[in-house]
Each structure stands twice: as C-alpha cells, then as structure tokens.
Design an enzyme around this catalytic site. Structure first.
Site, mmCIF file in Angstrom:
data_model
loop_
_atom_site.group_PDB
_atom_site.id
_atom_site.type_symbol
_atom_site.label_atom_id
_atom_site.label_comp_id
_atom_site.label_asym_id
_atom_site.label_seq_id
_atom_site.Cartn_x
_atom_site.Cartn_y
_atom_site.Cartn_z
ATOM 1 N N ASP A 154 17.460 26.041 97.551
ATOM 2 C CA ASP A 154 16.818 27.219 96.989
ATOM 3 C C ASP A 154 16.243 26.929 95.608
ATOM 4 O O ASP A 154 16.991 26.683 94.667
ATOM 5 C CB ASP A 154 17.858 28.346 96.908
ATOM 6 C CG ASP A 154 17.250 29.630 96.385
ATOM 7 O OD1 ASP A 154 16.029 29.824 96.554
ATOM 8 O OD2 ASP A 154 17.983 30.442 95.802
ATOM 9 N N ASP A 352 8.251 29.579 95.603
ATOM 10 C CA ASP A 352 9.645 29.751 95.997
ATOM 11 C C ASP A 352 9.885 29.105 97.363
ATOM 12 O O ASP A 352 9.093 29.270 98.275
ATOM 13 C CB ASP A 352 9.954 31.256 96.054
ATOM 14 C CG ASP A 352 11.405 31.548 96.358
ATOM 15 O OD1 ASP A 352 12.266 30.732 95.987
ATOM 16 O OD2 ASP A 352 11.687 32.592 96.985
#
Ligand SMILES: *[C@@H]1O[C@H](CO)[C@@H](O)[C@H](O)[C@H]1NC(C)=O
Ligand SMILES: *[C@@H]1O[C@H](CO)[C@@H](O)[C@H](O)[C@H]1NC(C)=O
Length: 474
Positions: A154, A352
């Site tokens: 992440d 992201d």
C-alpha cells in the site's frame, strides 16, 4: 510505321500503367495512414479480453530471478493468485470497497493528514490510517526462523503490520499460520517511552498508548477494518540478500476487516515509519512496480531497468504519506480536452496503489465522459455500474474500437493508459469507462491502479520524481 505505332501503344500503355500504379500506391498509402492513425488514437479491443480471467495465464518471472529485490505481485482476485477464490467479492461490492477507500483518503487529506483519532475509533487507537481495498500483495519473510507471509502492499499508508499471536481481541482467518513472536529469536517490543513510539502517534496529537511497558499501535480503516497491537521490531527478509534487522512493525493482536486471506500489510507511504523510509540506507528510497492486468506483476526495490518519463513528486502537508503529482490535462483520442489547469490544482492529485478506479475532479471527469461518449456513439449504452456511469452494451460484438486516454503531468510526462486500463467489465452487456468523478471539486484526484496496469511505475522518492514506463510487466 508498324514500329512507331507499337511505340505509341507502348507509350500510352506505359502512361496508363504508371497512372494505375501511382493510384494504387496512393490508395495503399492512404489506407496505411488510416491504419496508422487508428493505431495512434484508438485501441481495437477483443471483447473476450475485457472479461475477468478465469484461468491463470503464464506468470511472468522476468527480472525476478535476476534481481533478488524483485517480488512477484498478485491480484487477490486473479486466478494466478495462490489466495484466489478464498475471498471472492462480487464486482458491485468491489466498487463499493473502492469508494470507501477513496472516502477515507479524502477525509484524511481534508483533516490535514491527521489520522482518525480515538474519539472516532472505538479502539485503543493512537493512530489510524485508511486503506480499504488494497487488492495487491507480495510475500515477505518475518522473524527468525522466517515465516513467509503474503502482505497487501500500500503506497497510501506507512505502517507495516501482520496478525500476531496471541489474538487477544480476535484475528480474521488467514491462509498461513498466524505469526507467533514468542517463537522468533529476533522479535522485540518497542518501549512505550521510546522516540519510535511517539513517532507513531504524530498526527493525532495523542500521547502514545501503552500495554505494560510496550508501545501500542492502532489503525482504523475507512471501511471499519482495523488492526491493533504491539509496536515491535523484527527481522524482515525481502530476499536472501536483503535482510533488515530491527524493522519496526505492528504485531496485531486484534484485527478484522477486508484483508482477505493475507497476513497483513506493507506500508510503502512517504512518511517516517514506512518500509521505504526504514530501508532507505539500502534501497535509497527507490522502488517500482508493475500492476498486472491478468496474471502477475512485480514490486522491486532499489532497482529500475525500464525506460521511463518522469514527473516531479509534489510535497503536500495535507498528506505526508501520499505521493502527490501534478496532473495538468487529459486527452481522448487525438484531442486534448479543454479543462482549465486550475481544475486540477484546487484539490491536487495523488497516485495510489490501493485505489482501483481513477477519481478526477467533477468537471474534468465530465469533460472526459462527454468526449468518450462522443467517440463511442456508435455503441449502445448500458446502465451505470455503481460509481461508473459511462457504460456500454457490447453484446454480439467480437471487437470494439475505443479511444486512447492520456493523462498529462508536469514536465511533459504522459501516462498513456494501457488497453486494459480503459474499461471495467463484469459482463459483455455492461462494460464501463473505468474512471469516476469526485463529488467535491476540492477533493484530491487519485490515479488508481487500474490506470497504472502493465506500466512500470517508478518511485524515485530521494530524487523527488515519479516515472511511467511502457510494458512493465512483460
Ligand atoms: C453484489 O453485492 C451487492 C451489494 O452488496 C448486492 O446488492 C448484490 O445482490 C450482489 N450481487 C450478487 C450477484 O451477489
Ligand atoms: C511485549 O509486550 C506484551 C504486552 O505488554 C507482553 O505480553 C509480551 O510478553 C512482551 N513481549 C516481549 C518479547 O517482551
């Protein structure tokens, strides 16, 4: 006489022959130009390739054997994943999860980067972060002897954590045995009074929480997923050549949520306690990945081999963990859309790894959708699918011609969205443009992993730049 007649015939014949040849050449070159133009501004996509894979095609290992710092990357929903079919989501739920991640990123940024404080969390949390879908993972080794565990990667958060024994408040079901720090000779608790523990609570303004003398962490995710436990240090093994003693991580004793069967998460954010910061002496804050469209991609540290165009990384105090970029424009086919640059600068843009669908400022999305609809006007439309409102019914077709989409970033760098990043399909009768608009013009735009598919995405954090290269996974 006869010979001069023949010669006239010859000449006339030659003239017409040349004309014919010329015409046919012109014709051919027009044809070629048309094909060339088509190739430049459109993708011809086979309908079959749009639908979710049901079998695993070849897993790419190029570069992985050669470089010890390269890890294969899997999509949890891919048939290639060793974890597939264990947490099958339906696609509406998948998009709802994606939206909950976006909500939590937006609220984190609007709070000026601060984490969810304990007043909002029911848990003994002194820091929190948001994530949600996180649907790609890699496998790394924790402890001595080492346990190889799959973790979601992440780029939108910093703390790395795994589920640990004892599961005081409960652990969710994972594929591998739950990590037991008491069986590892290299595990230590981080003391409640250590500076590392106070670092953990920065952003909340709350004093560190303690359990005995041990530092307690807590992460509350936007979708009610959470992990709470002891902040400790452990040996982290990325490869036989890359072993990091005293890596700071969360040993989660109370975890629940949408993590599927993975053991935890590796935080590749930009702030202090992230994997990127902790491994900086070795990897120089350089990493790259390729998000696969169907099979597997990779996550690599300290190396880049791909040719890429770079755009500056922007620092934004509203979100120190996030990788901000400067998005400046969008093209559909050959046309650059008329969107004022201020539309992008109001909320800013991040890239992201865990958000799937790219979110654009409302007016930018509206311009994109309008141009896309215009180019796709020969296809029948279909109802919206959750957050996706530009959808088509391709029933009965073998191929479709779809305009290329390019995102233009500062520094003249373009992200040419790959064929697999344009459309989101669950069935032939409902195939949607894989972009969505934010509700609020002031919310940050997010470059999602769908639009990063098959590209080499290179994070040169120390160099302050981010690059896109073609053909990353192959
Ligand atoms: C998928 O999930 C949505 C939302 O939870 C639900 O309404 C729908 O019935 C589900 N569809 C299928 C095919 O299970
Ligand atoms: C770490 O702290 C927890 C909670 O105080 C305690 O139960 C555990 O024994 C400690 N572990 C080590 C290795 O010190």
């Amino acid at each position: 006489m006869a010979s001069s007649q023949t010669s006239i015939f010859h000449n006339i014949f030659f003239f017409f022959f040349t004309l014919l040849l010329l015409l046919s050449c012109l014709n051919k070159s027009y044809g070629r130009e048309e094909i060339f133009a088509n190739h430049l501004h459109h993708h011809v996509i086979a309908i079959k390739s749009l639908l979710p894979a049901t079998t695993c095609s070849k897993v790419s290992t190029r570069g992985i054997k050669g470089s010890p710092s390269m890890l294969p990357l899997y999509n949890k929903m891919s048939p290639c994943s060793p974890l597939s079919n264990k947490d099958t989501l339906n696609y509406t739920q998948f998009l709802i999860q994606d939206q909950s991640r976006v909500h939590s990123i937006h609220s984190r940024i609007s709070r000026g980067g601060s984490f969810i404080g304990p007043q909002q969390a029911k848990l003994p949390a002194n820091s929190g972060s948001s994530l949600g879908t996180g649907n790609f993972y890699v496998t790394v080794g924790f402890g001595t002897p080492k346990s190889e565990l799959p973790v979601i990667f992440d780029t939108g958060s910093d703390l790395t954590w795994i589920q640990c024994k004892p599961c005081v408040g409960g652990c969710y079901a994972q594929r591998d045995p739950i990590f037991d720090p008491s069986k590892s000779s290299t595990y230590s608790n981080i003391s409640c009074s250590s500076p590392s523990c106070s670092q953990l609570s920065s952003g909340t303004g709350n004093s560190p929480r303690c359990s005995g003398s041990a530092c307690v962490y807590g992460i509350e995710y936007g979708d009610q997923s959470y992990s709470v436990g002891i902040f400790g240090t452990e040996t982290l093994t990325v490869s036989p050549y890359d072993v990091f003693p005293n890596f700071q991580f969360g040993c989660g004793q109370n975890n629940d949520g949408l993590f599927g069967q993975v053991a935890g998460l590796i935080g590749l954010g930009r702030d202090k306690i992230s994997f990127v910061s902790q491994t900086a002496p070795k990897y120089k804050k350089l990493f790259s990945y390729c998000i696969p469209s169907k099979s597997s991609g990779f996550l690599a540290f300290g190396v880049t081999s791909s040719v890429a165009q770079f755009t500056p990384l922007v620092t934004d105090s509203r979100g120190p963990s996030f990788y901000f970029l400067s998005l400046q424009g969008i093209s559909v086919g050959a046309t650059k859309l008329a969107i004022s640059p201020s539309v992008f600068s109001v909320g800013g843009t991040i890239i992201d790894s865990g958000t799937v669908i790219t979110r654009l400022p409302p007016s930018a999305y509206s311009a994109l959708s309008t141009a896309f609809r215009k180019a796709m006007s020969s296809y029948p439309s279909a109802p919206a699918l959750s957050i996706l409102d530009t959808c088509y019914d391709f029933t009965g077709l073998q191929t479709v011609t779809v305009p290329k989409i390019t995102l233009h970033f500062a520094g003249g760098t373009d992200l040419n969205v790959a064929q697999s990043g344009l459309l989101f399909a669950t069935k032939t009768s409902q195939v949607c443009l894989a972009f969505a608009g934010n509700t609020d013009a002031g919310d940050v735009a997010i470059i999602g992993n769908k639009q990063q598919q098959t590209l080499a995405v290179i994070y040169d954090v120390a160099g302050g730049k981010l690059g896109f290269g073609p053909g990353g996974c192959s």
